[in-house]
Motif scaffolding. Structure first.
Motif, PDB file in Angstrom:
ATOM      1  N   LEU A 183      17.969  12.767   0.429  1.00 16.58           N
ATOM      2  CA  LEU A 183      17.737  12.406   1.386  1.00 16.58           C
ATOM      3  C   LEU A 183      18.742  13.277   2.364  1.00 16.58           C
ATOM      4  N   LEU A 184      19.053  14.954   2.060  1.00 18.81           N
ATOM      5  CA  LEU A 184      19.505  15.856   3.214  1.00 18.81           C
ATOM      6  C   LEU A 184      18.549  16.333   3.979  1.00 18.81           C
ATOM      7  N   PHE A 185      17.253  16.798   2.961  1.00 15.37           N
ATOM      8  CA  PHE A 185      15.923  17.835   3.612  1.00 15.37           C
ATOM      9  C   PHE A 185      15.784  16.494   4.040  1.00 15.37           C
ATOM     10  N   TYR A 186      15.380  15.794   3.600  1.00 18.76           N
ATOM     11  CA  TYR A 186      13.617  14.948   4.542  1.00 18.76           C
ATOM     12  C   TYR A 186      14.374  14.188   6.001  1.00 18.76           C
ATOM     13  N   ASN A 187      13.012  14.417   6.919  1.00 20.40           N
ATOM     14  CA  ASN A 187      13.542  13.566   8.095  1.00 20.40           C
ATOM     15  C   ASN A 187      11.872  12.772   8.488  1.00 20.40           C
ATOM     16  N   SER A 188      11.492  12.679   9.931  1.00 20.66           N
ATOM     17  CA  SER A 188      10.773  11.442  10.123  1.00 20.66           C
ATOM     18  C   SER A 188       9.467  13.060   9.980  1.00 20.66           C
ATOM     19  N   ALA A 189       9.797  13.852  10.568  1.00 16.71           N
ATOM     20  CA  ALA A 189       8.146  14.938  10.262  1.00 16.71           C
ATOM     21  C   ALA A 189       8.004  15.412   8.892  1.00 16.71           C
ATOM     22  N   VAL A 190       8.458  14.573   7.397  1.00 10.95           N
ATOM     23  CA  VAL A 190       8.077  15.579   6.210  1.00 10.95           C
ATOM     24  C   VAL A 190       7.764  13.532   5.491  1.00 10.95           C
ATOM     25  N   TYR A 191       7.916  12.289   6.235  1.00 14.54           N
ATOM     26  CA  TYR A 191       8.200  11.709   5.170  1.00 14.54           C
ATOM     27  C   TYR A 191       6.670  11.437   4.747  1.00 14.54           C
ATOM     28  N   GLU A 192       5.397  12.432   5.311  1.00 16.19           N
ATOM     29  CA  GLU A 192       4.480  12.177   4.836  1.00 16.19           C
ATOM     30  C   GLU A 192       4.280  12.645   2.797  1.00 16.19           C
ATOM     31  N   VAL A 193       4.538  13.253   2.821  1.00 16.54           N
ATOM     32  CA  VAL A 193       4.734  14.632   1.412  1.00 16.54           C
ATOM     33  C   VAL A 193       6.535  14.231   1.217  1.00 16.54           C
ATOM     34  N   GLY A 194       7.961  13.456   1.990  1.00 17.59           N
ATOM     35  CA  GLY A 194       9.090  13.813   0.718  1.00 17.59           C
ATOM     36  C   GLY A 194       9.485  12.390   1.071  1.00 17.59           C
ATOM     37  N   ASP A 195       8.691  11.362   1.075  1.00 17.12           N
ATOM     38  CA  ASP A 195       9.367  10.382   0.890  1.00 17.12           C
ATOM     39  C   ASP A 195       8.546   9.690  -0.393  1.00 17.12           C
ATOM     40  N   VAL A 196       9.765   9.490  -0.585  1.00 13.16           N
ATOM     41  CA  VAL A 196       9.949   9.167  -2.410  1.00 13.16           C
ATOM     42  C   VAL A 196       9.903   7.406  -3.072  1.00 13.16           C
ATOM     43  N   ILE A 197       9.905   7.455  -4.616  1.00 13.30           N
ATOM     44  CA  ILE A 197      10.874   6.153  -4.803  1.00 13.30           C
ATOM     45  C   ILE A 197      12.163   5.660  -4.204  1.00 13.30           C
ATOM     46  N   ASP A 198      13.134   6.642  -4.800  1.00 11.76           N
ATOM     47  CA  ASP A 198      14.742   6.590  -4.472  1.00 11.76           C
ATOM     48  C   ASP A 198      14.617   6.041  -2.871  1.00 11.76           C
ATOM     49  N   THR A 199      14.255   6.878  -1.852  1.00 14.62           N
ATOM     50  CA  THR A 199      14.323   7.107  -0.620  1.00 14.62           C
ATOM     51  C   THR A 199      13.868   5.771  -0.108  1.00 14.62           C
ATOM     52  N   TRP A 200      12.500   4.933  -0.449  1.00 12.46           N
ATOM     53  CA  TRP A 200      12.120   3.833  -0.238  1.00 12.46           C
ATOM     54  C   TRP A 200      12.899   3.000  -0.741  1.00 12.46           C
ATOM     55  N   VAL A 201      12.594   3.033  -2.182  1.00 14.62           N
ATOM     56  CA  VAL A 201      14.455   1.546  -1.844  1.00 14.62           C
ATOM     57  C   VAL A 201      15.402   1.943  -1.385  1.00 14.62           C
ATOM     58  N   PRO A 246       0.623  -1.310  -0.002  1.00 16.97           N
ATOM     59  CA  PRO A 246       0.322  -0.139   0.057  1.00 16.97           C
ATOM     60  C   PRO A 246       0.631   1.614  -0.107  1.00 16.97           C
ATOM     61  N   GLU A 247       1.934   1.288   0.599  1.00 17.39           N
ATOM     62  CA  GLU A 247       3.353   2.576   1.005  1.00 17.39           C
ATOM     63  C   GLU A 247       3.134   2.754  -1.537  1.00 17.39           C
ATOM     64  N   ILE A 248       3.419   2.034  -1.892  1.00 12.68           N
ATOM     65  CA  ILE A 248       3.841   2.450  -2.985  1.00 12.68           C
ATOM     66  C   ILE A 248       2.854   3.544  -3.542  1.00 12.68           C
ATOM     67  N   PHE A 249       1.740   3.286  -3.849  1.00 12.25           N
ATOM     68  CA  PHE A 249       0.913   3.926  -4.277  1.00 12.25           C
ATOM     69  C   PHE A 249       1.701   5.831  -4.061  1.00 12.25           C
ATOM     70  N   LYS A 250       1.486   5.995  -2.263  1.00 18.60           N
ATOM     71  CA  LYS A 250       1.830   7.115  -1.248  1.00 18.60           C
ATOM     72  C   LYS A 250       3.153   7.468  -1.887  1.00 18.60           C
ATOM     73  N   LEU A 251       3.587   6.772  -1.837  1.00 19.97           N
ATOM     74  CA  LEU A 251       5.133   6.974  -3.353  1.00 19.97           C
ATOM     75  C   LEU A 251       5.332   7.439  -4.327  1.00 19.97           C
ATOM     76  N   LEU A 252       4.818   6.943  -5.214  1.00 15.54           N
ATOM     77  CA  LEU A 252       4.052   6.946  -6.735  1.00 15.54           C
ATOM     78  C   LEU A 252       3.840   8.872  -6.835  1.00 15.54           C
ATOM     79  N   LYS A 253       2.352   9.066  -5.377  1.00 19.03           N
ATOM     80  CA  LYS A 253       2.196  10.431  -5.830  1.00 19.03           C
ATOM     81  C   LYS A 253       3.227  11.129  -5.333  1.00 19.03           C
ATOM     82  N   ASN A 254       3.970  11.105  -4.317  1.00 18.92           N
ATOM     83  CA  ASN A 254       4.990  11.822  -3.704  1.00 18.92           C
ATOM     84  C   ASN A 254       5.919  12.266  -4.601  1.00 18.92           C
ATOM     85  N   THR A 255       6.118  10.979  -5.567  1.00 20.38           N
ATOM     86  CA  THR A 255       7.561  10.760  -6.608  1.00 20.38           C
ATOM     87  C   THR A 255       7.140  12.148  -7.483  1.00 20.38           C
TER      88      THR A 255
END
Length: 309
Positions: free
Chosen positions: A247-265, A76-85
């Motif tokens: 990878l430098l800019f994002y943190n746990s507080a912005v995972y909802e909008v900052g987690d993308v396919i590359d960071t998930w991989v 289920p995470e993939i669709f959120k990652l695709l949307k953010n990406t």
């Protein structure tokens, strides 16, 4: 062998002897791309159908068929990652395409050549800063005790840590990349404009064309092939966000909008050692990117008569 084929063969041998050093350099470049790019692609494709663990090799890992791809599509995470990406990539495409074009036109129209070269050099410099340095600059401006919050406090406002704000995450990404790369992205446009015959501008002036009219009639048509090429490449890379920057800019507080396919991989494929899953996602990205490039090139040819190939 016919006489025509014999003549062609002799001509080929003659060219090989004449330009042997150039062909040797070309051979080295081809070997580099084959070893560093194409072999890893083949290995990644094979790995996407296997389950590899630490200590094993790609050839020795057991086959699992489409299991890795099924895991990716059922997660289920993939669709959120695709949307953010896609959201971050589209924002990059929209907000970083036009500024280099406008900057190129502005600098190219400068009358003083020395000042023109100085401006070109100054806008190129940020490109050579690493993302670590860029993040340090952003941190100095937008952290809780940064320059921007200092101004907010001065006027009696409530300070905010923009680096942990989900609303500010994407604007900070786009703004920092725009500042870093806008000058460097003008190089291709400058190259296109240097080939324009200056007599065209003189003729436009004689015909009474003002600055904007000259841009529309002479400058923009000269830049159009490069703009087409840049847009096709940008569409092909729409799933490839700048991994190091995020990878430098994002943190746990912005995972909802900052987690993308590359960071998930990075987190799952390397952090949890699911190499087959990471390779499957990479293969899917490569296929989608190839389809996007071919589609964009075909649409561009039909719409404008120009394409990348």
């Amino acid at each position: 062998m016919t006489k025509t084929q014999s003549i062609k063969m002799k001509s080929l041998v003659k060219r090989l002897k004449k330009y042997k050093l150039l062909y040797l350099v070309l051979l080295v470049a081809m070997a580099y791309y084959f070893v560093m790019l194409y072999i890893p692609i083949f290995w990644g494709f094979e790995l996407s159908f296997k389950e590899m663990k630490i200590g094993s090799t790609i050839s020795g890992a057991p086959w699992v068929g489409l299991q890795n791809y099924k895991y990716v599509f059922s997660n289920p995470e993939i669709f959120k990652l695709l949307k953010n990406t896609l959201f971050i990539s589209v924002c990059r495409l929209v907000f970083t395409t036009i500024p280099p074009i406008l900057l190129t036109i502005a600098i190219f129209d400068l009358k003083n050549k020395a000042y023109q070269k100085f401006c070109q050099t100054m806008v190129y410099i940020p490109h050579f800063f690493s993302w670590v340095i860029i993040y340090g600059i952003v941190y100095a401006f937008f952290s809780g005790n940064g320059f921007v919050n200092g101004i907010i406090r001065m006027f009696g406002g409530q300070p905010e840590n923009f680096l942990t704000s989900s609303k500010a995450f994407v604007p900070l990404l786009i703004g920092s990349q725009l500042w870093k790369e806008v000058g460097w992205n003008t190089i291709l446009y400058f190259a296109a404009l240097t080939s324009v015959d200056t007599q065209l501008y003189e003729a436009a002036k004689i015909d009474g064309a003002g600055p904007l009219q000259r841009v529309k009639a002479v400058t923009f048509p000269a830049m159009k092939p490069v703009i087409t090429f840049s847009l096709i490449m940008a569409l092909g890379n729409i799933l490839n966000n700048d991994f190091e920057q995020i990878l430098l800019f994002y943190n746990s507080a912005v995972y909802e909008v900052g987690d993308v396919i590359d960071t998930w991989v990075y987190r799952v494929g390397l952090g949890q050692m699911q190499y087959g899953v990471g390779s499957a996602v990479s293969m899917l990205k490569a296929v989608i990117s190839l389809v996007l490039i071919l589609s964009a090139n075909k649409i561009s040819k039909k719409a404008t008569g120009r394409g990348m190939f």
